[in-house]
Design a protein around this motif. Sequence first.
Motif, short mmCIF file in Angstrom:
data_model
loop_
_atom_site.label_atom_id
_atom_site.label_comp_id
_atom_site.label_asym_id
_atom_site.label_seq_id
_atom_site.Cartn_x
_atom_site.Cartn_y
_atom_site.Cartn_z
N PRO A 1 4.10 4.92 -9.65
CA PRO A 1 4.71 6.42 -9.15
C PRO A 1 5.79 6.65 -8.18
O PRO A 1 6.82 7.26 -8.34
CB PRO A 1 3.35 7.15 -8.86
CG PRO A 1 2.18 6.30 -9.46
CD PRO A 1 2.53 5.06 -9.46
N LEU A 2 5.52 5.62 -7.04
CA LEU A 2 6.44 5.70 -5.88
C LEU A 2 7.93 5.60 -6.26
O LEU A 2 8.92 6.08 -5.68
CB LEU A 2 6.21 5.00 -4.65
CG LEU A 2 6.99 5.25 -3.63
CD1 LEU A 2 7.04 6.68 -3.19
CD2 LEU A 2 6.47 4.08 -2.40
N TYR A 3 8.04 4.65 -7.18
CA TYR A 3 9.38 4.34 -7.69
C TYR A 3 10.01 5.10 -8.80
O TYR A 3 11.22 5.00 -9.11
CB TYR A 3 9.48 2.78 -8.04
CG TYR A 3 8.54 1.87 -7.04
CD1 TYR A 3 9.20 1.87 -5.71
CD2 TYR A 3 7.38 1.45 -7.30
CE1 TYR A 3 8.45 1.01 -4.72
CE2 TYR A 3 6.57 0.91 -6.41
CZ TYR A 3 7.14 0.71 -5.15
OH TYR A 3 6.27 0.03 -4.04
N ARG A 4 9.21 6.21 -9.04
CA ARG A 4 9.73 7.10 -10.06
C ARG A 4 10.38 8.53 -9.06
O ARG A 4 10.92 9.21 -9.60
CB ARG A 4 8.77 7.82 -10.98
CG ARG A 4 8.42 6.57 -12.17
CD ARG A 4 7.72 7.26 -13.30
NE ARG A 4 6.36 7.60 -12.89
CZ ARG A 4 5.26 6.95 -12.98
NH1 ARG A 4 5.40 5.71 -13.37
NH2 ARG A 4 4.10 7.39 -12.56
N TYR A 5 9.79 8.54 -7.96
CA TYR A 5 10.37 9.66 -6.88
C TYR A 5 11.67 9.44 -6.79
O TYR A 5 12.27 8.31 -6.47
CB TYR A 5 9.66 9.45 -5.67
CG TYR A 5 9.52 10.65 -4.63
CD1 TYR A 5 8.81 11.65 -4.90
CD2 TYR A 5 10.60 10.57 -3.78
CE1 TYR A 5 8.84 12.82 -4.08
CE2 TYR A 5 10.66 11.74 -2.73
CZ TYR A 5 9.72 12.87 -3.06
OH TYR A 5 10.02 13.89 -2.05
N PRO A 6 12.63 10.35 -6.78
CA PRO A 6 14.11 10.20 -6.38
C PRO A 6 14.49 9.53 -5.10
O PRO A 6 14.10 10.11 -4.00
CB PRO A 6 14.50 11.61 -6.54
CG PRO A 6 13.51 12.46 -7.06
CD PRO A 6 12.12 11.75 -6.83
N VAL A 7 15.15 8.03 -5.42
CA VAL A 7 15.32 7.52 -4.12
C VAL A 7 16.35 7.91 -3.07
O VAL A 7 15.84 7.90 -2.13
CB VAL A 7 15.84 6.10 -4.86
CG1 VAL A 7 16.26 5.10 -3.73
CG2 VAL A 7 14.88 5.61 -5.97
N GLU B 1 0.77 -1.15 -0.07
CA GLU B 1 0.03 0.08 -0.04
C GLU B 1 0.94 1.21 0.07
O GLU B 1 1.18 2.16 0.81
CB GLU B 1 -0.91 0.09 1.28
CG GLU B 1 -1.96 -1.24 1.34
CD GLU B 1 -2.81 -1.31 2.60
OE1 GLU B 1 -2.75 -0.17 3.33
OE2 GLU B 1 -3.33 -2.22 2.90
N PRO B 2 1.43 1.50 -1.31
CA PRO B 2 2.74 2.37 -1.23
C PRO B 2 1.57 3.92 -0.94
O PRO B 2 1.16 4.29 -1.47
CB PRO B 2 2.94 2.74 -2.70
CG PRO B 2 2.11 1.71 -3.58
CD PRO B 2 1.46 0.82 -2.37
N LEU B 3 2.43 4.93 -0.02
CA LEU B 3 2.10 5.96 0.19
C LEU B 3 2.78 7.01 -0.33
O LEU B 3 3.91 7.00 -0.64
CB LEU B 3 2.22 6.14 1.97
CG LEU B 3 1.38 5.47 2.73
CD1 LEU B 3 1.87 5.50 4.32
CD2 LEU B 3 -0.12 5.47 2.69
N PRO B 4 2.04 8.07 -0.88
CA PRO B 4 2.75 9.26 -1.20
C PRO B 4 3.89 9.67 -0.09
O PRO B 4 3.64 9.89 1.00
CB PRO B 4 1.54 10.45 -1.33
CG PRO B 4 0.63 9.69 -1.56
CD PRO B 4 0.68 8.28 -0.84
N PRO B 5 4.95 10.27 -0.69
CA PRO B 5 5.98 10.59 0.37
C PRO B 5 5.64 11.57 1.55
O PRO B 5 6.01 11.22 2.61
CB PRO B 5 7.18 11.15 -0.56
CG PRO B 5 7.00 10.60 -1.90
CD PRO B 5 5.42 10.27 -2.02
N ALA B 6 4.74 12.58 1.21
CA ALA B 6 4.40 13.56 2.13
C ALA B 6 3.91 12.78 3.10
O ALA B 6 3.71 13.38 4.38
CB ALA B 6 3.75 14.77 1.51
N HIS B 7 2.69 11.94 2.79
CA HIS B 7 1.99 11.21 3.64
C HIS B 7 2.78 10.41 4.67
O HIS B 7 2.66 10.50 5.96
CB HIS B 7 1.05 10.22 2.84
CG HIS B 7 -0.31 9.76 3.55
ND1 HIS B 7 -1.24 9.34 2.97
CD2 HIS B 7 -0.28 9.26 4.98
CE1 HIS B 7 -1.96 8.49 3.91
NE2 HIS B 7 -1.34 8.43 4.98
#
Length: 388
Positions: free
Chosen positions: A224-230, A68-74
């Motif tokens: 989407p989460l895995y396109r966020y800069p790691v 259940e991947p969360l948006p980073p800010a969350h």
Amino acid sequence: MTHTLDTSSPLGTFEEHSPSQHFEHVLDLVAERRQEFEEKRHVPGDVIAEFKKAGIYRASAPRRFGGEPLPPAHFLRLIERISAVDGSAGWVASFGSSLIYLAALPLETQAELYADGPDIAFAGGLFPVQPAERVDGGLRIAGRWKFASGSKGADILGVGVKVEGDRTGRPRTALLRPDQIDIADNWDVIGMRGTGSHDLIVDGQVVPEKWTFVRGGEPTVDEPLYRYPVIPYAAQVLAVVGAGVARAALDQVIAEGGRASHTGGPVAADRASYRITVGRAEADLRSVRAFFYDITEQVWATVERGDAATPHQASLLRLASAHLAKTSFEVVRSAYQLAGIRAIVDGSPMQRYLRDASVVPQHAFLQEGMYDGAGAVLMGTQPFPGYL
């Protein structure tokens, strides 16, 4: 004990940001047992299990494997809330984000990893990178690695290796089961004592290459989460721990403003110097948090619509993280000084806040050099190697 916040709180509303109703219980549990974490120098496995029930350790697992991947800010707000109760618990919970690294594993490996469910606690001792020898069946690995936060509660652990003959110049992470690793109980430190960031020791284990990956390598999962800069995200989840600790320290000196002085002088709230310091610290903390979450939301909007984050955006994430860590420590230091002689006593919450907050900007991802990298990107020059 109630942890629900109203909408005027600098941390936002609990209902908006919690991944499950179990999160409130986690905050109560951490509050009850934070001294135990300090004394044992790790967060015990039964508490990690409660983190899992709250969704912390599936927050970066791929949806295709039950996560259940969360948006980073969350996710960052969840870690900030835990850290306001206990910094070490927040630091260990922050590694619920680390499955984004494992998205670079082959899909068949990930299917095996998540075969029993997405609630995987990962810990890594990635440095110093050690040589790995190619043998029948994979890579033979031996050595000792430092700073494996959360290692005693991990389901799978990673160590940093350099494979002989590999000309890419990028170290790999090899994954092992807990029974393949010895944990050296050597986490003797001034702050973040409960993180259990012990050394890992491996003695000649053979790891199939499909169970290795390049940290920050190209993901095999397209979500989407895995396109966020790691790597910037790895810095963010640690920096926000400092923000939680700072919030707790500042709230304490605000609450104690009406307490009488030991010397019989005026109460703190009647002293202009006390009020000015509190006001400045509140402004500093809210301002740096605003920058931190604003750039997080901007970058998330970019990757969510299918675009890659730009180098400028990734750099701003790193800048915001380093500045949050630094400013949070300064806020805690101001609060500690306001707290006066009471703060020096063993067992004082303020003493622990100071010790814990001092650790965050010491992390390699959050040190002063990040300002140099950010300045280089802003001015169109080449930042130091590894910055982006």
